[in-house]
Scaffold this motif. Structure first.
Motif, short mmCIF file in Angstrom:
data_model
loop_
_atom_site.label_atom_id
_atom_site.label_comp_id
_atom_site.label_asym_id
_atom_site.label_seq_id
_atom_site.Cartn_x
_atom_site.Cartn_y
_atom_site.Cartn_z
N ASP A 171 -3.16 -1.46 -20.42
CA ASP A 171 -1.75 -0.99 -21.69
C ASP A 171 -0.95 -0.04 -20.97
OD1 ASP A 171 -2.81 -2.71 -23.57
OD2 ASP A 171 -4.15 -1.14 -24.43
N SER A 172 -1.16 0.72 -20.02
CA SER A 172 -0.47 1.64 -19.42
C SER A 172 -0.24 1.63 -18.08
CB SER A 172 -1.09 3.24 -19.30
OG SER A 172 -2.19 3.21 -18.70
N MET A 173 0.89 1.92 -17.48
CA MET A 173 1.28 1.50 -15.97
C MET A 173 1.54 0.08 -15.72
SD MET A 173 1.18 4.78 -15.12
CE MET A 173 1.38 4.50 -13.24
N LYS A 174 1.65 -0.71 -16.74
CA LYS A 174 1.97 -2.10 -16.37
C LYS A 174 3.16 -2.44 -15.60
CE LYS A 174 0.85 -5.08 -19.23
NZ LYS A 174 0.33 -6.11 -20.62
N SER A 175 4.30 -1.69 -15.84
CA SER A 175 5.46 -1.97 -14.73
C SER A 175 5.03 -1.74 -13.43
CB SER A 175 6.66 -0.96 -15.31
OG SER A 175 6.20 0.33 -15.25
N GLU A 176 4.28 -0.52 -13.06
CA GLU A 176 3.87 -0.15 -11.60
C GLU A 176 3.04 -1.36 -11.54
OE1 GLU A 176 4.27 1.84 -13.98
OE2 GLU A 176 5.61 3.26 -13.22
N LEU A 177 2.19 -1.65 -12.00
CA LEU A 177 1.24 -2.80 -11.68
C LEU A 177 2.10 -4.03 -11.45
CD1 LEU A 177 -1.84 -2.83 -14.20
CD2 LEU A 177 -2.08 -2.76 -11.70
N ASN A 178 2.95 -4.45 -12.16
CA ASN A 178 3.73 -5.62 -11.56
C ASN A 178 4.45 -5.55 -10.55
OD1 ASN A 178 3.11 -7.50 -14.09
ND2 ASN A 178 4.70 -6.38 -15.29
N ILE A 179 5.01 -4.25 -10.43
CA ILE A 179 5.81 -4.18 -9.06
C ILE A 179 4.71 -4.15 -7.73
CG2 ILE A 179 6.97 -2.13 -7.58
CD1 ILE A 179 8.00 -1.21 -10.45
N THR A 180 3.59 -3.61 -8.05
CA THR A 180 2.68 -3.72 -6.94
C THR A 180 2.13 -5.14 -6.50
OG1 THR A 180 1.98 -1.34 -7.58
CG2 THR A 180 0.33 -2.72 -6.01
N ILE A 181 2.09 -6.00 -7.65
CA ILE A 181 1.55 -7.28 -7.59
C ILE A 181 2.56 -8.16 -6.84
CG2 ILE A 181 1.14 -9.55 -8.85
CD1 ILE A 181 -0.39 -8.04 -10.80
N GLY A 182 3.90 -7.83 -7.41
CA GLY A 182 4.77 -8.46 -6.85
C GLY A 182 5.10 -8.00 -5.18
N TYR A 183 4.86 -6.78 -4.79
CA TYR A 183 4.88 -6.31 -3.61
C TYR A 183 3.80 -6.94 -2.66
CZ TYR A 183 8.35 -2.93 -2.57
OH TYR A 183 9.64 -2.20 -2.45
N THR A 184 2.75 -7.12 -3.03
CA THR A 184 1.51 -7.66 -2.35
C THR A 184 2.07 -9.24 -2.00
OG1 THR A 184 0.02 -6.43 -3.46
CG2 THR A 184 -0.88 -8.35 -2.47
N ALA A 185 2.54 -9.99 -3.05
CA ALA A 185 2.66 -11.44 -2.90
C ALA A 185 3.93 -11.39 -1.71
CB ALA A 185 3.49 -11.85 -4.24
N LEU A 186 4.85 -10.62 -1.96
CA LEU A 186 5.89 -10.48 -0.84
C LEU A 186 5.25 -10.16 0.52
CD1 LEU A 186 8.93 -9.06 -2.75
CD2 LEU A 186 8.65 -11.72 -2.19
N SER A 187 4.49 -9.39 0.76
CA SER A 187 3.91 -9.09 1.97
C SER A 187 3.05 -10.09 2.61
CB SER A 187 2.82 -7.81 1.78
OG SER A 187 3.46 -6.72 1.14
N ILE A 188 2.37 -10.91 1.59
CA ILE A 188 1.73 -12.16 2.21
C ILE A 188 2.75 -12.89 2.81
CG2 ILE A 188 0.31 -14.19 1.51
CD1 ILE A 188 -1.12 -12.69 -0.89
N ILE A 189 3.96 -13.38 2.25
CA ILE A 189 4.97 -14.15 2.50
C ILE A 189 5.64 -13.75 3.95
CG2 ILE A 189 7.32 -15.11 2.35
CD1 ILE A 189 6.40 -15.18 -0.66
N ALA A 190 5.67 -12.18 3.97
CA ALA A 190 6.33 -11.75 5.25
C ALA A 190 5.35 -11.78 6.51
CB ALA A 190 6.74 -10.12 4.93
N TYR A 191 4.06 -11.58 6.27
CA TYR A 191 3.15 -11.73 7.32
C TYR A 191 3.03 -12.97 7.68
CZ TYR A 191 0.89 -7.32 7.98
OH TYR A 191 0.76 -5.95 8.74
N LEU A 192 3.02 -14.08 6.76
CA LEU A 192 3.02 -15.59 7.48
C LEU A 192 4.28 -15.89 8.06
CD1 LEU A 192 1.84 -17.25 3.74
CD2 LEU A 192 0.63 -17.12 6.03
N LEU A 193 5.40 -15.37 7.61
CA LEU A 193 6.71 -15.64 8.55
C LEU A 193 6.48 -14.96 9.83
CD1 LEU A 193 9.40 -14.93 5.79
CD2 LEU A 193 8.68 -17.06 6.70
N LEU A 194 6.28 -13.82 9.94
CA LEU A 194 5.91 -13.19 11.34
C LEU A 194 4.77 -14.12 12.11
CD1 LEU A 194 5.60 -9.38 10.62
CD2 LEU A 194 7.40 -10.53 11.41
N ILE A 195 3.86 -14.51 11.44
CA ILE A 195 2.69 -15.14 12.36
C ILE A 195 3.27 -16.44 12.56
CG2 ILE A 195 0.51 -16.38 12.21
CD1 ILE A 195 0.46 -13.20 12.62
#
Length: 363
Positions: A171-195
């Motif tokens: 119930d709390s910190m939901k916006s921060e959770l969404n941001i972190t999940i988004g960052y994690t997904a984008l980080s996966i994409i970034a690493y895949l691009l590098l590899i």
């Protein structure tokens, strides 16, 4: 002009990542998770600066800049996993076995040491081969090592993504959770691009990965201004979970569960229309918070679902064994105070309406 701006942006993000690293190291009352984040940001900074040299072609005149490149790439995955463990479970020590995850990093370190013993001219030739698609034995070895490092990091990031997604209903910190999940997904994409860029010798794809990582680093700073608790979000959530677990430490949960089953199955407490969390907690001689946490932690349910499952089970029995009895009278008999609430609960548990359920079984 565009390439120059992109390269400057990558170097800028690398410098910013160094500042993040230094900030975590110099923080007052430094904890293990701060040290972990400091090393993680340092590795990212090194990778970004090295990518900048590769993209601009300056690596051919400064081959030593790639010192510890493979080590940093291999280190990123475990450090991200450790960061997750340390902030999600701050009350637990990092299990010793987790350090086995650093074994590939140690191996990569010695590979980097060996690579630096190769004459500079030979190293430059291999860099040329790497980005020209000429797969010499050493180039193939490097590409395979980078590929394994990428797979490892994506696995760790994927694990982090799944864990973060599992607590998204907070119930709390939901916006921060969404941001972190988004960052994690984008980080996966970034690493895949590098590899992909390194393994397939595609400099354009490598640039895309470097720019995306740079955007994530700069974005972290900007988001931190809007959400000061961004990097502390997981730690705050963990403290809440620990506080809840502490509620159950002084009670005999096995005895409480046994008494709950007795109240429901033998005394049919669920059939009382005014049954509440507070009332059941009083009968069990525990607090409502303890009862709520017990249901959540041990039975993976909440109070309403726990009570309604007993009500629906009895309703199903009556619907079959008393075919002439009205649905409304059954609803009241098992504890519901309205026909609509009964229908909603029955459909949620069975996927059917009471009439459909009865009709199908009595045909």
């Amino acid at each position: 002009m565009g390439d120059s701006f992109m390269t400057a942006f990558i170097f800028f993000a690398g410098g910013l990542s160094f500042l993040f690293s230094l900030g975590q190291f110099l923080i007052r009352n430094r904890r293990l998770e701060n040290l972990n984040l400091s090393v993680m940001f340092f590795c990212i900074a090194v990778i970004l600066v090295q990518l900048g040299f590769i993209i601009t072609g300056k690596v051919y005149s400064h081959p030593d800049i790639l010192f510890f490149n493979l080590t940093c790439i291999y280190c990123a995955g475990p450090l991200l996993y450790f960061a997750y463990h340390l902030v999600i479970l701050p009350v637990e020590k990092l299990p010793r076995k987790k350090f086995f995850l650093l074994i590939p990093t140690v191996i990569a370190f010695f590979i980097d040491i060996y690579f630096m013993t190769i004459p500079e001219t030979h190293r430059v030739d291999e860099f040329v081969n790497l980005f020209s698609g000429n797969n010499t034995p050493l180039v193939l070895f490097i590409k395979n090592a980078v590929f394994i490092a990428g797979v490892q990091t994506v696995i760790y990031l994927g694990y982090l993504f799944r864990k973060l997604y599992s607590i998204l209903d907070s119930d709390s910190m939901k916006s921060e959770l969404n941001i972190t999940i988004g960052y994690t997904a984008l980080s996966i994409i970034a690493y895949l691009l590098l590899i992909i860029g390194l393994v397939l010798s595609l400099v354009t794809v490598l640039k895309m990965g470097a720019v995306l990582i740079s955007l994530l680093i700069v974005g972290s700073y900007l988001i931190g201004q809007r959400h000061p608790k961004f990097l502390q979000m997981l730690y705050i959530e963990a403290e809440k979970k620990y506080a809840k677990r502490y509620l159950l430490s002084d009670i005999d949960t096995g005895a409480i569960l046994g008494r709950m089953n007795e109240l429901m199955e033998q005394e049919r407490l669920y059939s009382q229309e005014d049954i509440s969390l507070k009332h059941l907690a009083e009968v069990l001689s525990i607090t409502p918070h303890q009862l709520s946490q017990l249901l959540n932690e041990l039975l993976n349910t909440n109070f309403n679902s726990y009570v309604n499952q007993y009500r629906i089970n009895e309703a199903k029995h009556i619907l079959i064994n008393e075919p002439e009895r009205s649905v409304l009278s059954i609803a009241y008999a098992v504890g519901f105070n309205s026909k609509s609430s009964f229908y909603e609960a029955f459909s949620r548990f069975t996927g059917k309406t009471p009439h459909t359920f009865r009709k199908e079984l009595l045909m």
